[in-house]
Scaffold this motif. Structure first.
Motif, short mmCIF file in Angstrom:
data_model
loop_
_atom_site.label_atom_id
_atom_site.label_comp_id
_atom_site.label_asym_id
_atom_site.label_seq_id
_atom_site.Cartn_x
_atom_site.Cartn_y
_atom_site.Cartn_z
N GLU A 182 11.99 61.15 34.64
CA GLU A 182 11.88 60.24 33.49
C GLU A 182 13.24 59.87 32.92
O GLU A 182 13.51 58.69 32.64
CB GLU A 182 11.02 60.88 32.39
N GLU A 183 14.10 60.82 32.73
CA GLU A 183 15.41 60.53 32.16
C GLU A 183 16.18 59.53 33.03
O GLU A 183 16.84 58.62 32.52
CB GLU A 183 16.21 61.83 32.01
N GLN A 184 16.08 59.70 34.33
CA GLN A 184 16.74 58.77 35.25
C GLN A 184 16.14 57.36 35.13
O GLN A 184 16.87 56.37 35.13
CB GLN A 184 16.61 59.28 36.68
N ARG A 185 14.84 57.29 35.05
CA ARG A 185 14.18 56.00 34.92
C ARG A 185 14.58 55.28 33.64
O ARG A 185 14.70 54.04 33.60
CB ARG A 185 12.66 56.18 34.94
N LEU A 186 14.76 56.02 32.57
CA LEU A 186 15.05 55.41 31.27
C LEU A 186 16.53 55.20 31.01
O LEU A 186 16.90 54.58 30.00
CB LEU A 186 14.47 56.28 30.14
N ALA A 187 17.37 55.67 31.89
CA ALA A 187 18.82 55.59 31.67
C ALA A 187 19.25 54.14 31.45
O ALA A 187 19.03 53.27 32.28
CB ALA A 187 19.56 56.18 32.88
N GLY A 188 19.84 53.89 30.30
CA GLY A 188 20.38 52.58 29.98
C GLY A 188 19.37 51.54 29.54
O GLY A 188 19.75 50.42 29.15
N GLU A 189 18.07 51.87 29.56
CA GLU A 189 17.05 50.87 29.25
C GLU A 189 17.07 50.48 27.77
O GLU A 189 16.96 49.30 27.44
CB GLU A 189 15.67 51.38 29.65
N GLU A 190 17.19 51.44 26.88
CA GLU A 190 17.22 51.09 25.46
C GLU A 190 18.43 50.23 25.14
O GLU A 190 18.33 49.24 24.40
CB GLU A 190 17.21 52.35 24.60
N GLN A 191 19.57 50.58 25.71
CA GLN A 191 20.78 49.79 25.47
C GLN A 191 20.62 48.37 26.01
O GLN A 191 21.06 47.40 25.38
CB GLN A 191 21.98 50.47 26.13
N HIS A 205 10.78 51.62 30.01
CA HIS A 205 10.88 52.04 28.61
C HIS A 205 9.52 52.09 27.95
O HIS A 205 9.23 53.00 27.15
CB HIS A 205 11.80 51.09 27.84
N SER A 209 7.85 56.25 29.86
CA SER A 209 8.53 57.09 28.86
C SER A 209 7.54 58.14 28.34
O SER A 209 7.23 58.19 27.15
CB SER A 209 9.04 56.22 27.72
#
Length: 306
Positions: A182-191, A205, A209
């Motif tokens: 999950e952390e890898q999938r979400l990396a940079g998505e919010e930014q 995201h 998540s």
């Protein structure tokens, strides 16, 4: 007599065509008259897989809460429109598009004359709680709105979110594997959501998540910083399902409405349960401990899953 399969398929296709055509026409009409359509009075902001669908339709049984436009009387659909996802996914469509879903001031006035009481309108989009820009966008448009959040045991919500993706054939990984990546999938998505707003819509995201969306305090803080906790009602899904009429009455009073005496029950969008590895459950419970404690401090009371 049951119609043959070919006829049933044709009927379903015709129904979908009517829905698309009718819905599109109402959006054109709604957008053209957007200036006559007040913004909603309340938002049900989450959480995903927490019971927001059930709660929203229970709230529509309160006489002073009126549905969005168009009502199901005008389209061949089973239920009223629940959520618009404007402040998260469709912000780029503009405010006139959002207003196109709201009843006109005249129709609200007619409802008030009929009831002899004020009425309110709301929508339920459970991604609002987690989306990094939704709170600021909503506050800029309607700073006087009331906010309702329905939060479920984060361990159960995490698992239910994953099960929903699996049922839709959208998640190839088992539960443990999905949590691991999950952390890898979400990396940079919010930014990226923030940097490319309002055009970028992030599938991971919103839909992958599993743990992140269960850390409620982080999303709720964005709303509290703008609206203040006095304008936010937080309910636990477990308390809601234990006594749905009481929960609906609580929301009604929070919105300044008469608390109705309703006989309601049931669970929309329910799905079969599934076992969870006890060690994985223990790790999740431990991982949510600090977030849950911070959430309790924010809302000023204990939660049933602590």
């Amino acid at each position: 007599m049951t119609p043959p399969a070919g006829l049933k398929n044709s009927m379903s296709a015709a129904r979908r065509l009517v829905m698309r055509t009718g819905s599109g026409a109402f959006r054109v009409l709604g957008s053209a008259t957007a200036d006559l359509r007040p913004l909603p009075d309340f938002l049900l902001i989450g959480t995903k897989r927490g019971g927001t669908t059930s709660l929203y339709y229970d709230l529509l049984r309160v006489p002073q809460i009126v549905p969005m436009f168009p009502t199901s009387r005008f389209l061949p659909k089973a239920n009223e429109t629940k959520g618009v996802h404007f402040f998260d996914s469709f912000y780029g469509k503009g405010m006139r598009w959002y207003r196109s879903y709201m009843p006109t001031a005249a129709s609200r006035a007619r409802a008030e004359r009929r009831l002899g009481k004020p009425v309110v309108v709301g929508e339920a989009s459970p991604y609002y709680l987690f989306h990094p820009l939704a709170a600021a966008r909503a506050y800029a448009a309607m700073p006087n709105a009331k906010i309702v959040a329905l939060l479920r045991d984060p361990v159960e919500r995490t698992h239910s979110h994953w099960k929903e993706r699996r049922r839709s054939n959208a998640e190839p990984l088992d539960f443990a594997q999905a949590l691991e990546v999950e952390e890898q999938r979400l990396a940079g998505e919010e930014q990226r959501i923030i940097a490319e707003a309002p055009h970028y819509i992030s599938y991971p995201h919103e839909q992958q998540s599993y743990v992140a969306q269960s850390r409620y305090v982080h999303g709720l803080r964005r709303w509290a910083d703008l609206y203040g906790m006095e304008n936010i009602l937080v309910l636990a899904s477990e308390d809601y399902y234990a006594d749905q009429p009481a929960a609906v009455a609580t929301v009604a009073r929070f919105l300044g409405l008469d608390a109705p005496d309703l006989e309601i029950g049931g669970h929309l969008n329910a799905a079969p349960g599934g076992s969870m590895d006890p060690e994985l459950r223990r790790r999740l419970q431990q991982g949510f401990t600090e977030d849950n404690a911070a959430l309790e401090r924010m809302i000023g009371r204990r939660l049933p899953w602590q």
